[in-house]
Motif scaffolding. Sequence first.
Motif, PDB file in Angstrom:
ATOM      1  N   LEU A 105       0.823  -1.218   0.000  1.00  0.00           N
ATOM      2  CA  LEU A 105       0.000   0.000   0.000  1.00  0.00           C
ATOM      3  C   LEU A 105       0.855   1.265   0.000  1.00  0.00           C
ATOM      4  O   LEU A 105       0.397   2.330  -0.432  1.00  0.00           O
ATOM      5  N   GLU A 106       2.114   1.163   0.474  1.00  0.00           N
ATOM      6  CA  GLU A 106       2.997   2.332   0.495  1.00  0.00           C
ATOM      7  C   GLU A 106       3.470   2.721  -0.896  1.00  0.00           C
ATOM      8  O   GLU A 106       4.010   3.809  -1.089  1.00  0.00           O
ATOM      9  N   GLY A 107       3.326   1.815  -1.881  1.00  0.00           N
ATOM     10  CA  GLY A 107       3.687   2.147  -3.255  1.00  0.00           C
ATOM     11  C   GLY A 107       5.170   2.113  -3.551  1.00  0.00           C
ATOM     12  O   GLY A 107       5.613   2.594  -4.597  1.00  0.00           O
ATOM     13  N   LYS A 108       5.962   1.538  -2.649  1.00  0.00           N
ATOM     14  CA  LYS A 108       7.414   1.497  -2.861  1.00  0.00           C
ATOM     15  C   LYS A 108       7.883   0.162  -3.425  1.00  0.00           C
ATOM     16  O   LYS A 108       9.070  -0.016  -3.675  1.00  0.00           O
ATOM     17  N   ARG A 117      13.966  -0.444  -8.644  1.00  0.00           N
ATOM     18  CA  ARG A 117      13.683   0.922  -8.174  1.00  0.00           C
ATOM     19  C   ARG A 117      13.889   1.069  -6.669  1.00  0.00           C
ATOM     20  O   ARG A 117      13.302   1.944  -6.041  1.00  0.00           O
ATOM     21  N   GLY A 118      14.698   0.244  -6.095  1.00  0.00           N
ATOM     22  CA  GLY A 118      14.968   0.336  -4.667  1.00  0.00           C
ATOM     23  C   GLY A 118      14.730  -0.979  -3.962  1.00  0.00           C
ATOM     24  O   GLY A 118      14.297  -1.963  -4.568  1.00  0.00           O
ATOM     25  N   GLN A 146      23.945 -12.585   1.678  1.00  0.00           N
ATOM     26  CA  GLN A 146      23.969 -11.931   2.987  1.00  0.00           C
ATOM     27  C   GLN A 146      23.914 -10.426   2.826  1.00  0.00           C
ATOM     28  O   GLN A 146      23.115  -9.738   3.468  1.00  0.00           O
ATOM     29  N   ASN A 147      24.744  -9.892   1.949  1.00  0.00           N
ATOM     30  CA  ASN A 147      24.803  -8.441   1.803  1.00  0.00           C
ATOM     31  C   ASN A 147      23.714  -7.899   0.888  1.00  0.00           C
ATOM     32  O   ASN A 147      23.280  -6.759   1.070  1.00  0.00           O
ATOM     33  N   TYR A 148      23.252  -8.703  -0.063  1.00  0.00           N
ATOM     34  CA  TYR A 148      22.157  -8.200  -0.904  1.00  0.00           C
ATOM     35  C   TYR A 148      20.894  -8.003  -0.068  1.00  0.00           C
ATOM     36  O   TYR A 148      20.259  -6.940  -0.112  1.00  0.00           O
ATOM     37  N   PHE A 149      20.526  -9.010   0.707  1.00  0.00           N
ATOM     38  CA  PHE A 149      19.257  -8.910   1.437  1.00  0.00           C
ATOM     39  C   PHE A 149      19.343  -7.970   2.637  1.00  0.00           C
ATOM     40  O   PHE A 149      18.325  -7.468   3.096  1.00  0.00           O
ATOM     41  N   ARG A 150      20.551  -7.684   3.113  1.00  0.00           N
ATOM     42  CA  ARG A 150      20.663  -6.708   4.190  1.00  0.00           C
ATOM     43  C   ARG A 150      20.495  -5.272   3.682  1.00  0.00           C
ATOM     44  O   ARG A 150      20.409  -4.341   4.471  1.00  0.00           O
ATOM     45  N   MET A 151      20.403  -5.094   2.351  1.00  0.00           N
ATOM     46  CA  MET A 151      20.149  -3.761   1.809  1.00  0.00           C
ATOM     47  C   MET A 151      18.688  -3.341   1.969  1.00  0.00           C
ATOM     48  O   MET A 151      18.368  -2.158   1.900  1.00  0.00           O
ATOM     49  N   TYR A 152      17.798  -4.309   2.153  1.00  0.00           N
ATOM     50  CA  TYR A 152      16.370  -3.975   2.243  1.00  0.00           C
ATOM     51  C   TYR A 152      16.084  -3.203   3.530  1.00  0.00           C
ATOM     52  O   TYR A 152      16.617  -3.523   4.592  1.00  0.00           O
ATOM     53  N   ASP A 153      15.217  -2.185   3.402  1.00  0.00           N
ATOM     54  CA  ASP A 153      14.809  -1.427   4.590  1.00  0.00           C
ATOM     55  C   ASP A 153      14.101  -2.348   5.585  1.00  0.00           C
ATOM     56  O   ASP A 153      14.171  -2.151   6.794  1.00  0.00           O
ATOM     57  N   LYS A 154      13.405  -3.339   5.053  1.00  0.00           N
ATOM     58  CA  LYS A 154      12.614  -4.240   5.887  1.00  0.00           C
ATOM     59  C   LYS A 154      12.674  -5.632   5.258  1.00  0.00           C
ATOM     60  O   LYS A 154      12.488  -5.776   4.047  1.00  0.00           O
TER      61      LYS A 154
END
Length: 931
Positions: free
Chosen positions: A123-126, A203-204, A367-375
């Motif tokens: 719902l946040e559109g991100k 896109r992020g 390990q490092n790719y998924f730690r980039m996610y805000d959540k």
Amino acid sequence: MVGLGAIARKFFGSANDRKVKTYRGRVEAINALEPEVAALSDEELRARTAEFKKQLAEGAKLDDLLPAAFATVREAAKRVLGQRHFDVQLIGGMVLHDSGIAEMKTGEGKTLVATLATYLNALEGKGVHVITVNDYLASRDAGWMGRVYRFLGLTVGVIVHGLDDTQRHAAYACDITYGTNNEFGFDYLRDNMKYERGSMCQRGHHFAIVDEVDSILIDEARTPLIISGPLEDRSDFYNTIDTFVPHLDDADFEIDEKQRTANFTEEGNEKLEKLLSEAGLLKGEGLYDTENVSVVHHLQQALKAHKLFQRDKDYIVRNGEVVIIDEFTGRMMPGRRYSEGLHQALEAKEHVAIQPENQTLASITFQNYFRMYDKLAGMTGTAATEADEFADIYKLEVVEIPTNLPVRRIDDDDEVYRSAGEKYKAIVELIGECKDRGQPVLVGTTSIEKSELIAEILKKNGYRQADVSDPLAFRVLYDGDQKTQEERVFAVLNARYHEQEAAIISQAGVPGAITIATNMAGRGTDIQLGGNADMRIQIELGDMEEGPEREAKEAAIHADIERLKQIALEAGGLYVVATERHESRRIDNQLRGRSGRQGDPGHTRFFLSLEDDLMRIFGSEKMDSMLQRLGLKEGEAIVHPWINKALEKAQQKVEARNFDARKNILKYDDVMNDQRKVVFDQRLELMDGEDLADTIADMREEVIEDIVTRHIPEKAYPEQWDTDGLLEEVRGVLNMDLPVKDWAEEEGIADEEVRDRLRRAAAELMARKVGQYGPDIMRQVEKALLLQALDQLWREHLATLDHLRSVIGFRGYAQRDPLQEYKTEAFTLFEAMLASLRQIVTAQLMRVELMQQEAPELPGDDDLPPMQATHGGEPIDGYADEGNVALASRSNRATATERDQNDPSTWGKVGRNELCPCGSGKKYKHCHGAL
């Protein structure tokens, strides 16, 4: 005696019980909304999505919307899929939303659980990314659960192998994007090799839900995703090296199966020196002379290929290619190659075409790719045994979600036999008993080799292997009738038959079915008692047109499956027979979890022998002598809970060792990861910058500063200057012929005056070029040269770090911490790379001559080097530094009037040679801008 911990848990509940209890209140709130939501029309239900988005825009938090959003998704699933989320599934959805790992037993509906947190966060559109382990599951889940999201007005995309950039861009632009871990990681790396922001796909990294999170973030954490380009072909070299290994005797090398290492002894070194000398491959006098480092490395890889890697266990040969078998899932890993020349050694061993080695162009670990996610959140059936690692590395808490119905499965204690032959005899007897009473059996093995060994043993005992290549023929053999019972048929599921995986698993719950499987046994697909109706309809009815005839046949299939399910239930449900223990308890628990889904009955038993790999490597000799003293006769097994506990402790030790290895690797990988983030962020700034003139000017000034510092010592007299060297560098780097020697003879001149003269002369030369070709053309030239030089130097830097990583361990012999040494060296190398970048770009721009005054285009994606994406090879030993290093980018500076001396956040971009905005009177690079 009952421990104090057990007594406390009885009265207060475990920490997990208390955590689950905290969610119960919100479950009641969601259930209270059900009558209201159920009364809405489809249009009114869909309109709630727009209302939720409006509330978020007005300042509401996702947590505020959770009860209403979850109730909306549950109602949509009821209408679209005919499935209603259980209360425990709502709890699972809340755990995902709270950035946790929901551990749910097999068959508890993890796929449906994900819709709750996915919808709410979308719902946040991100953008929300749902990560699966293979393309089949990504496509299946996107199509299946996508119906719920589309019904509620959200867009859904799916990323699978083979899509072009346009399709990927569209999929990432959706509210929800399904795809595999490999595809998401490779897209990130590819995006950061492109030259235009508009051509980047992702896109992020806002929120990701990782399905089978233990497989992706634990099992695959040690192998990096690598994008690489080919080097020269050296097939003859590998084939020649391979011929030496058969000449070696056992005394010539040492093998350590625990550590997976192979080394030559002194006798072996002498023999190899002689063989290499005869082949003309030995340079210098001895094997370990520096000229022979590469040869020794490839000899060791050839030794490992022959002595540590087994065909049909670690890899298979298929269509003339060596294909890696994933040790945890038993699946083939097409496209993945071992690094450091090991894959070429295996190809030479198997006498297939040898593919050239590759140069790493970009790499990252999961390990490092998924730690980039805000959540980040995850789901799996087995995570509790790795809870410490999830908490330590990913800051994820594991929450065990209660089952919807009580578990009725019986888990027997292990049976331990002295020899493998006795063990297999007992397994065949048990399979026969299950077959006689119509109970489906899943036989779990740890490798293709073992699965085919069991198959051969069954054949010798009167069983016949089903032809799974023909779905219809395979289906008939599993129809549960009396003929099948008498015929004693079995199916094999391993990497050789991965195309038939879904079909085999769909019928593994039919009465009397016998399925021999590796660890790939149906991750993501459930074994349903009686069989899978959807798969049977797909196989038997195919493309039959819709209508009364098809409906009647579908109804008949459903009725038949219900009949078969009752037979299987009466026989005791699915019986899982495990042929040995895996190193990881988690893999064993996954196998057990195939049985007893959704409250069905089930049975599991592990059969072990002292000749099994785990028992043999971890001290079976003591146990063997103990069993002999106890008078264990041939064919007898020892069965006792103590045995289970002892094995569990052995597995815990292996898991702890593997965790330490992954943790150590991550410390090294973090060094390169920090540098990667700096370089990739800088590329984005450079791509976004319209005018890089300030950046280029600062880089040029840094180069002049370095040149003068090298040749004019601080406070030195002019006669002490290295004027010859200075003149040579001014000509070579700045492309200017200046009277440097005459300057040295001027009275009262100092190094700062020389710097100023060089700066002015260089600035005038660049101003003439801008006047000659026009500012627009020069801006594009500057951007193109800067990006291309940065990419080339970054690739070379990756190779240098690889070499550094392979030798840094030797610093330990000098009582130095290898990790700290690696950080220091890597930081120095990174600074050297930046210095090279400044010098290369400055030198190229000072020399640039354009043949015609047309704006040159930036390199496009077609200009990228030929490359291939591979998921790692051997586990990497580490890679970036804590230092917050940044490349020189000086666009978007704040003006002096906008800057507050006491508030660095108002300074914007500050030039390295500007006076520091803090008012100290020093240059920025010597004050707040000091690295």
